[in-house]
Design a protein around this motif. Structure first.
Motif, PDB file in Angstrom:
ATOM      1  N   ILE B  21       0.798  -1.077  -0.063  1.00  0.00           N
ATOM      2  CA  ILE B  21      -0.173  -0.016   0.033  1.00  0.00           C
ATOM      3  C   ILE B  21       0.935   1.088   0.197  1.00  0.00           C
ATOM      4  CG2 ILE B  21      -1.712   1.357   1.507  1.00  0.00           C
ATOM      5  CD1 ILE B  21      -2.950  -1.290   2.073  1.00  0.00           C
ATOM      6  N   GLY B  42      -7.242   5.621  -4.349  1.00  0.00           N
ATOM      7  CA  GLY B  42      -6.474   4.290  -4.153  1.00  0.00           C
ATOM      8  C   GLY B  42      -4.909   4.422  -4.108  1.00  0.00           C
ATOM      9  N   LYS B  45      -3.384   7.829   0.163  1.00  0.00           N
ATOM     10  CA  LYS B  45      -3.151   9.280   0.792  1.00  0.00           C
ATOM     11  C   LYS B  45      -3.948   8.662   2.293  1.00  0.00           C
ATOM     12  CE  LYS B  45      -5.974  10.993  -2.241  1.00  0.00           C
ATOM     13  NZ  LYS B  45      -6.146   9.965  -3.089  1.00  0.00           N
TER      14      LYS B  45
HETATM   15  N1  LIG Z   1      -7.080  -2.023   5.734  1.00  0.00           N
HETATM   16  C1  LIG Z   1      -6.693  -2.346   4.479  1.00  0.00           C
HETATM   17  N2  LIG Z   1      -6.851  -3.461   4.077  1.00  0.00           N
HETATM   18  C2  LIG Z   1      -6.688  -3.754   2.747  1.00  0.00           C
HETATM   19  N3  LIG Z   1      -6.376  -2.747   1.685  1.00  0.00           N
HETATM   20  C3  LIG Z   1      -6.507  -1.736   2.138  1.00  0.00           C
HETATM   21  C4  LIG Z   1      -6.428  -1.119   3.483  1.00  0.00           C
HETATM   22  N4  LIG Z   1      -6.563   0.294   3.596  1.00  0.00           N
HETATM   23  C5  LIG Z   1      -6.336   0.524   2.484  1.00  0.00           C
HETATM   24  N5  LIG Z   1      -6.216  -0.505   1.316  1.00  0.00           N
HETATM   25  C6  LIG Z   1      -5.845  -0.359  -0.055  1.00  0.00           C
HETATM   26  O1  LIG Z   1      -4.798   0.326  -0.105  1.00  0.00           O
HETATM   27  C7  LIG Z   1      -4.943   1.186  -1.355  1.00  0.00           C
HETATM   28  C8  LIG Z   1      -4.798   2.712  -0.891  1.00  0.00           C
HETATM   29  O2  LIG Z   1      -6.085   3.111  -0.169  1.00  0.00           O
HETATM   30  P1  LIG Z   1      -6.260   4.752   0.586  1.00  0.00           P
HETATM   31  O3  LIG Z   1      -7.424   4.555   1.253  1.00  0.00           O
HETATM   32  O4  LIG Z   1      -5.120   4.962   1.076  1.00  0.00           O
HETATM   33  O5  LIG Z   1      -6.404   5.474  -0.935  1.00  0.00           O
HETATM   34  P2  LIG Z   1      -6.716   6.963  -1.127  1.00  0.00           P
HETATM   35  O6  LIG Z   1      -5.489   7.468  -1.854  1.00  0.00           O
HETATM   36  O7  LIG Z   1      -6.859   7.583  -0.039  1.00  0.00           O
HETATM   37  O8  LIG Z   1      -7.761   6.939  -2.055  1.00  0.00           O
HETATM   38  P3  LIG Z   1      -9.181   7.945  -2.148  1.00  0.00           P
HETATM   39  O9  LIG Z   1      -8.665   9.166  -3.054  1.00  0.00           O
HETATM   40  O10 LIG Z   1     -10.091   7.178  -3.040  1.00  0.00           O
HETATM   41  O11 LIG Z   1      -9.767   8.110  -0.883  1.00  0.00           O
HETATM   42  C9  LIG Z   1      -6.216   0.900  -1.952  1.00  0.00           C
HETATM   43  O12 LIG Z   1      -6.130   0.154  -2.750  1.00  0.00           O
HETATM   44  C10 LIG Z   1      -6.996   0.046  -0.662  1.00  0.00           C
HETATM   45  O13 LIG Z   1      -7.943  -0.623  -1.084  1.00  0.00           O
END
Ligand SMILES: Nc1ncnc2c1ncn2[C@@H]1O[C@H](COP(=O)(O)OP(=O)(O)OP(=O)(O)O)[C@@H](O)[C@H]1O
Ligand SMILES: [Mg+2]
Lengths: 447, 243
Positions: B21, B42, B45
């Motif tokens: 991640i 994803g 962030k």
């Molecule tokens: N607890 C978890 N278990 C499994 N996968 C996770 C977990 N937390 C995040 N992920 C995965 O990690 C990746 C990053 O997720 P994150 O929520 O940090 O993205 P983001 O940049 O905040 O996206 P968005 O702009 O959609 O909010 C994603 O593919 C998500 O599915």
């Protein structure tokens, strides 16, 4: 409290005669007690629920005489009760209030005023022994009219050996809106082993009554078998609140039942925190058309505790309704069960009942079960039952901790908010004390 | 480490359920500055924000380190980090059925501040945020709209008064007027008070109100680019494909 007389251990016809003699009761009461004793000997212990096989009925002394006067000053309050109040972090004004030496306005006079006011309205507020002496006819008319000695083994035992408790009569139309704490108003030891309470709320009258105390009470004897009978006449309203926090050696096996007449309302609010085993199923006999029954119950079972609690609702007339809300919290290997019965008789047309049981289990060692029984004998009546079992929500726990709450604080907040639908129904000072108590118990279980 | 650095991330790697991640994140935030953190859905962030806050499932692997105000907080629990002055406004705050925001804040601020004090502050701040009293008095977030939830997050932040404020999509689902209210609130309570801000956002809109000092861009678990405010404008026009 000082014991001035104590019977030898064990219960026999002879000891019952002695109780009767010492209490200077009428002849009919001796016959009643002896008949109840025979029933007690014949009846088996309940075969369901918690294990009661370790109770040795020969081990108890069935009658003590004690002198207890209402504490006159803060000095007279036992040190250990004070210590608990301190631990609960109650401000001194609140401590004094709970200790029974001051009312909210910090005044003994107010309390005396209340007593006089009640008397003026024709309200009878006495210890049950005084009730029998001063109002023999009223007493005899209602005593054991709701709970017969044959109801169950413990009710039979109480009927044979009862002493202590309260006797209350509210005349027609008299409404007592402020909650009344038995302990403050009646000069009786509040921790009787075989307490007996008889309450009659006459037509259109109202009473809000609180029994017990959330401060831990140490009970020397490990058996508490109370009987509470309530008669709610037509159009009357009664709320009976119990907060039980016996020490963890106590078997609390109490029978509570109300007969609810036409368009009358009965509410049982039951909070069980202490005791080793509690078996208690507040009951409403909805005998009059339009009668309503409520049970709100909260159980908090920690290590070594088993609470088997619930409610019984008998719909025996048309247009009756009942509602049961049960919340249980189990932790540290504690065990709580909901055991409920809803009976809708053939003649109870257009009646409704709804039961919801929510269990919160804090760790894998702890346990919760639900045993609902429903007997719906009238096709025009409705019954709804919902049960949920949940664990602490990790998302919420994390969120709270991200705001700076320690794990214990966060869990405490989640647990007290789970219990809130019940605690909100009891007077604020008791509710806040109850919440603190839950938190204290949880901290103790962590540390 | 320089006094002006408030947060330092050293070689942060995060793998959950064998899924990578976050990968080798190194980042320093300067005290009193505002940062925008952008990147496609994803890209990691929110996960990075949770790593900084200390969520249990988001502990960095392979010896990654988090230094906050010269203290290694890598192994500190979330509540301790919160007490040190880190606040993360959640992208999707949970709905409570019994706990009110005031009760939460009273517990969090005890024994330093009295219950009455907190109640008064909540009242004042909710007016500032144009939050209806009925919304504030309900259990936290119960039946609250998306925008109301965001405001309730800011209300908590203002009372807890963190040094590092991480706002995860505080502007998502917020109408034009509320966006102004929220931005003004952030300016008055945090920017002017010289707090460090990490704003996770998809939109240029909020950045117009709160001009960030730096813009960081994440892609597939890495910080792949950084620049000044103009980078955010560029992304708004061209998307992430070109990065
Ligand atoms: N607890 C978890 N278990 C499994 N996968 C996770 C977990 N937390 C995040 N992920 C995965 O990690 C990746 C990053 O997720 P994150 O929520 O940090 O993205 P983001 O940049 O905040 O996206 P968005 O702009 O959609 O909010 C994603 O593919 C998500 O599915
Ligand atoms: Mg996100």
């Amino acid at each position: 409290m000082k014991t001035t007389f104590q019977l030898a251990k064990g219960l026999t016809e002879e000891t019952i005669r002695q109780i009767w003699q010492r209490k200077k009761e009428p002849q009919w009461m001796l016959e009643f007690r002896l008949r109840a004793f025979q029933i007690f000997q014949k009846l088996p212990l309940p075969k369901w629920g918690p294990d009661l096989s370790q109770i040795n009925f020969e081990e108890f002394s069935y009658y003590q005489e004690v002198t207890e006067s209402r504490p006159r000053s803060w000095k007279d309050i036992p040190q250990e009760i004070k210590a608990t109040y301190e631990q609960l972090g109650l401000p001194e004004a609140e401590q004094r209030f709970l200790a029974g030496i001051a009312t909210q306005a910090e005044s003994q006079i107010l309390y005396e005023n209340l007593r006089r006011q009640l008397e003026k309205k024709g309200v009878i507020f006495l210890s049950i022994d005084e009730g029998l002496k001063k109002h023999p006819q009223l007493f005899r008319r209602y005593f054991a009219s709701v709970i017969s000695p044959a109801d169950n083994k413990l009710a039979a035992l109480n009927s044979a050996a009862w002493s202590g408790g309260s006797f209350i009569y509210i005349p027609p139309g008299v409404k007592i809106s402020q909650p009344i704490q038995a302990y403050f108003l009646i000069n009786i030891p509040s921790v009787g082993q075989f307490e007996r309470t008889l309450i009659i709320v006459d037509e259109g009258a109202e009473l809000n009554y609180i029994e017990g105390c959330s401060a831990p009470l140490y009970h020397q004897s490990s058996l508490h078998a109370g009987v509470v009978e309530v008669i709610v006449k037509a159009g009357a309203k009664m709320r009976y609140t119990t907060i039980q926090n016996w020490s963890k050696n106590v078997y609390n096996l109490t029978t509570q039942r109300a007969k609810v007449h036409q368009n009358a309302t009965m509410e049982w609010i039951d909070g069980n925190i202490g005791s080793r085993i509690t078996m208690k199923y507040p009951c409403c006999l909805l005998v009059g058309e339009g009668a309503k029954g409520y049970v709100l119950s909260l159980s908090f079972a920690s290590r070594g505790q088993h609470h088997d609690t619930g409610a019984k609702m008998f719909h025996l007339a048309a247009n009756t309704s009942s509602r049961v809300i049960s919340k249980s919290i189990s932790l540290e290997g504690g065990h709580s069960s909901y055991r409920g019965l809803v009976h809708i008789a053939p003649k109870a047309a257009n009646s409704k009942s709804s039961v919801s049981c929510d269990a919160l289990i804090l760790d894998p060692q702890s346990r919760s079960d639900t045993y609902p029984t429903m007997r719906i004998k009238n096709p025009k009546s409705l019954m709804r039952h919902e049960a949920t079992v949940s664990v602490l929500d990790k998302k919420k726990l994390n969120y709270l901790m991200s705001r700076g709450l320690s794990r214990t604080e966060a869990e405490g907040l989640l647990v007290t908010s789970f219990a809130a639908p019940i605690t909100q129904q009891i007077p604020l000072e008791y509710a806040s004390e109850l919440n603190k108590l839950i938190k204290l118990e949880m901290e103790a279980s962590v540390g | 480490m320089s006094k002006s650095i408030i947060l330092e991330l050293e070689n942060i790697n995060l793998i959950i359920n064998r899924k990578r991640i976050l990968e080798e994140i190194n980042l320093s935030l300067t005290r009193g500055k505002s940062y925008a953190l952008m990147g496609p859905n994803g890209s990691g962030k929110s996960s990075l924000a949770k790593v900084i806050m200390g969520y249990p499932d988001y502990q960095p692997q392979n010896g990654g380190k988090i230094i906050f105000q010269d203290q290694d907080i890598t192994n500190l629990s979330m509540d301790k980090r919160a007490k040190l002055g880190i606040f993360l406004s959640s992208q999707a705050p949970p709905e409570f059925d019994g706990i009110k925001v005031t009760a939460l804040l009273q517990t969090a601020s005890a024994p330093k501040r009295s219950r009455l004090q907190i109640r008064k502050e909540v009242e004042k701040l909710s007016q500032e945020l144009q939050l209806e009293p009925t919304v504030v008095k309900k259990p936290l977030n119960q039946t609250a709209s998306g925008g109301e939830r965001k405001k309730l997050e800011l209300l908590q932040a203002a009372i807890l008064d963190p040094t590092l404020l991480i706002l995860d999509e505080i502007d998502t689902g917020v109408d034009v007027d509320s966006l102004k209210t929220i931005s003004r609130f952030i300016k008055n309570h945090f920017v002017k008070a010289n707090k460090t801000l990490l704003l996770i956002t998809h939109y240029q809109r909020i950045l117009e109100h709160l001009t960030p000092d730096r813009v960081l861009v994440m892609k597939a678990g890495r910080i792949t680019r950084s620049g000044d405010y103009s980078l955010a404008k560029l992304i708004d026009k061209k998307g992430y494909g070109w990065i």
